[in-house]
Design a protein around this motif. Sequence first.
Motif, mmCIF file in Angstrom:
data_model
loop_
_atom_site.group_PDB
_atom_site.id
_atom_site.type_symbol
_atom_site.label_atom_id
_atom_site.label_comp_id
_atom_site.label_asym_id
_atom_site.label_seq_id
_atom_site.Cartn_x
_atom_site.Cartn_y
_atom_site.Cartn_z
ATOM 1 N N PRO A 61 -17.293 37.349 6.921
ATOM 2 C CA PRO A 61 -17.380 38.675 6.297
ATOM 3 C C PRO A 61 -16.008 39.204 5.877
ATOM 4 C CG PRO A 61 -17.751 38.815 8.667
ATOM 5 C CD PRO A 61 -17.717 37.366 8.330
ATOM 6 N N ASP A 62 -15.997 39.955 4.796
ATOM 7 C CA ASP A 62 -14.783 40.670 4.397
ATOM 8 C C ASP A 62 -14.624 41.898 5.292
ATOM 9 O OD1 ASP A 62 -14.350 38.865 2.399
ATOM 10 O OD2 ASP A 62 -14.844 40.208 0.740
ATOM 11 N N GLY A 63 -13.408 42.177 5.673
ATOM 12 C CA GLY A 63 -13.197 43.353 6.507
ATOM 13 C C GLY A 63 -11.814 43.366 7.099
ATOM 14 N N GLN A 64 -11.580 44.343 7.962
ATOM 15 C CA GLN A 64 -10.311 44.403 8.679
ATOM 16 C C GLN A 64 -10.591 44.526 10.176
ATOM 17 O OE1 GLN A 64 -8.274 48.110 7.459
ATOM 18 N NE2 GLN A 64 -8.813 48.930 9.479
ATOM 19 N N TRP A 65 -9.781 43.874 10.956
ATOM 20 C CA TRP A 65 -9.892 43.945 12.400
ATOM 21 C C TRP A 65 -8.490 44.152 12.967
ATOM 22 C CZ3 TRP A 65 -12.703 40.774 9.268
ATOM 23 C CH2 TRP A 65 -14.093 40.910 9.324
ATOM 24 N N GLN A 66 -8.416 44.979 13.985
ATOM 25 C CA GLN A 66 -7.102 45.347 14.521
ATOM 26 C C GLN A 66 -6.950 44.900 15.974
ATOM 27 O OE1 GLN A 66 -6.874 49.652 13.807
ATOM 28 N NE2 GLN A 66 -5.712 49.236 11.927
ATOM 29 N N LYS A 74 -12.653 38.590 16.665
ATOM 30 C CA LYS A 74 -13.551 39.651 16.194
ATOM 31 C C LYS A 74 -14.220 39.250 14.880
ATOM 32 C CE LYS A 74 -11.177 43.728 18.159
ATOM 33 N NZ LYS A 74 -10.414 44.951 17.806
#
Lengths: 93, 605
Positions: B229-234, B346
């Motif tokens: 999936p496209d996204g951001q994880w921190q 994640k």
Amino acid sequence: MTRFILPTVATDGTICTCAACGHALGPAPWKRGAIRRDLPLAVAGGAAYDTGHAGVFLCQFICPGCAVLLDTETAMAGDAALDDRLHLPAAAN
Amino acid sequence: MDPMTFSIIRHRLFRIVDEAVITLKHVSGSAITNEGHDLMVSLYRADGTLLMGGVGFLHHLTSAAEACKAIIRRFQGQIGEADVYLLNDPYTAALHTSDIYLVAPIHHEGRLVAWSACFVHVTDIGAMNPGGFAPQAVDIYSEGFSSPGLKLLDRGEMRQDVLDTILNMVRSPEMVSLDLRSMIACCNVARDRMSALLTKYTAPVVDEACAALVEQSETLFRARLRALPDGQWQSRQYLDVQGETARVVLTMTKTDDRLVFDFTGSDPQSRHSINCTKWAALGGLFAPLFPLLCYDITWNEGVIRPVTMIAPEGSIVNCTRPAPVSVATVGAIQSVNNAACTTIGKMLAASPEYRDQATAVWHANHFAIFKFGANQRGGYSIGILTETFAGAGGARSFADGVDIGGEIPNPISRMANVETVEGAFPIRYLFRRRAPDSGGPGRYRGGTGGEMAIVQHRAPAGGIDYVISGKGARHPMSEGLAGGYPGAPNSYVWVHADAEAAPGSADRLETIPGTPEPVSWGVYPLRGQDALYVRWNGGGGYGDPIARDPAAVAADVTSGVVSARAAAEIYGVALAPDGGADSAATVALRGAIRTARLAVPEAAE
């Protein structure tokens, strides 16, 4: 279509929900819709986590619907919650 | 090219690296190399780009590529057959001064066609503290010998003046000489086996296969990224040194077939030697990326191309000269490892297809403890406590982490036998075992770390001393996943002996007689009847602890890796008199935990 930000948090592109019970957590960032508990380490994990130093917390993010633990973070006082989110083409998650 | 030839050459490259690793281990006399496997061997193309990443500490694969390129730039027109070059300057390419790279060109029919590169953590590098990790260093100048590139072997002949100069600046020169010779042997084996491959298949065919291998890796990795999936994880890591806390902050953004690792927001470089340079940070993020996202893809330049790193200059992950960096590998680099492991974990967990590849953070916090002093044979010894490589596995979506299970950045890490250490140093182990409650609680528990204690034993000088660069005693660093807890933090304790008491057969910290004093940073003695106790972190947990199978919790209590208190308070499992789980009482306990969670949130102190 249901997508996942984390295994515990789903999104339809607009609203984030608890993956276990479907409780709506709201739009991103989903942690705003969760219950946040900042537990001092020694309280959170027992003796093995009791470092003798204050100021470090285990942040728990909890589903208000079913009380499942959605995520945890190690944090110091004042640090913002981590922001995990999907980037979907049609709408903000 | 035809697929059979391609596959044969690809496998030959794997085997060349394997054989070179075996050579390195067997020639080396250092426990850190042949017991802990703090090493790396890889092959590079003629321009220095990564061709075939080997095993060992994976954060060296990209840094050694930069070392090859630095040598090419510096020695352009002077690179001869069977030359061997040395580079260990962190501001040029290396991670810290004690991890020396030997970089060797591979020629065929007079033409440069490839490079091999390897490293070991040499026994000493002449830093202000023995062993290379220098917690007392204030700048790079106090961290020992440092070269941006020199020729150690000229067409196969040792440059004795250069070698003697290096050995003149280090403690235990005989061991450092053996370290260097183990790497030269490694380079020789890599060169000889590559030469055989080139002779059999010809240079143009091998070159075509190598180009295809890089292209294959890039194609496969981009396809894998598109499936996620496209996204951001921190993620966020804390490094505590002498009461000062530094943060490493990471936002990983995945878009289509590209990954961006952005460390903006990380703290400025530290006055302590936990910083790392940009090449080290780049290596640090690739160390978990290779095994987690490319477990079935050849680790080479093709994997590197889709990845971008943003590391603000002057930050703890891109420090500027002359900031000290000797503790980098267990400092900022390891935090970059951990942060990248968290965000990648994640992202994988967000994909139902790849969720079973996700993992919580493994062994997130090395404890670099170097013993040094007069040994029982009339000599002088320097050596690391290899338990730091024993590690602990992070939990996954379907299983517990592996107890004492190693670490992600080094797939072959391990620790020495107690007897091996006692044979090299005048010390005695009081105990070494899995540490109770160290594995991060979760539906699937993080693997346990360990705990150990040592005392001096008939030491000719009355004891030895040790250098400790220990962090992670205030903050857990092995983050959990999907509601799992982090693994328990580290603990380092100097137990000052009481006047008459002897440690005898103590089997845990509480039974060692004396007064405990936490220690974590600097040089300390181990003398008389004093003891050094160390507990290292467990892996992160996966999922909500109160979703764990009560029978598994009861079994953990029986085996001693989870306490009855943790079983009740964290897992919500009540134990029956026979040691099994009390079902009715467990339901009640877990109900009470849920009720407490839904109560008014507790305010942070």
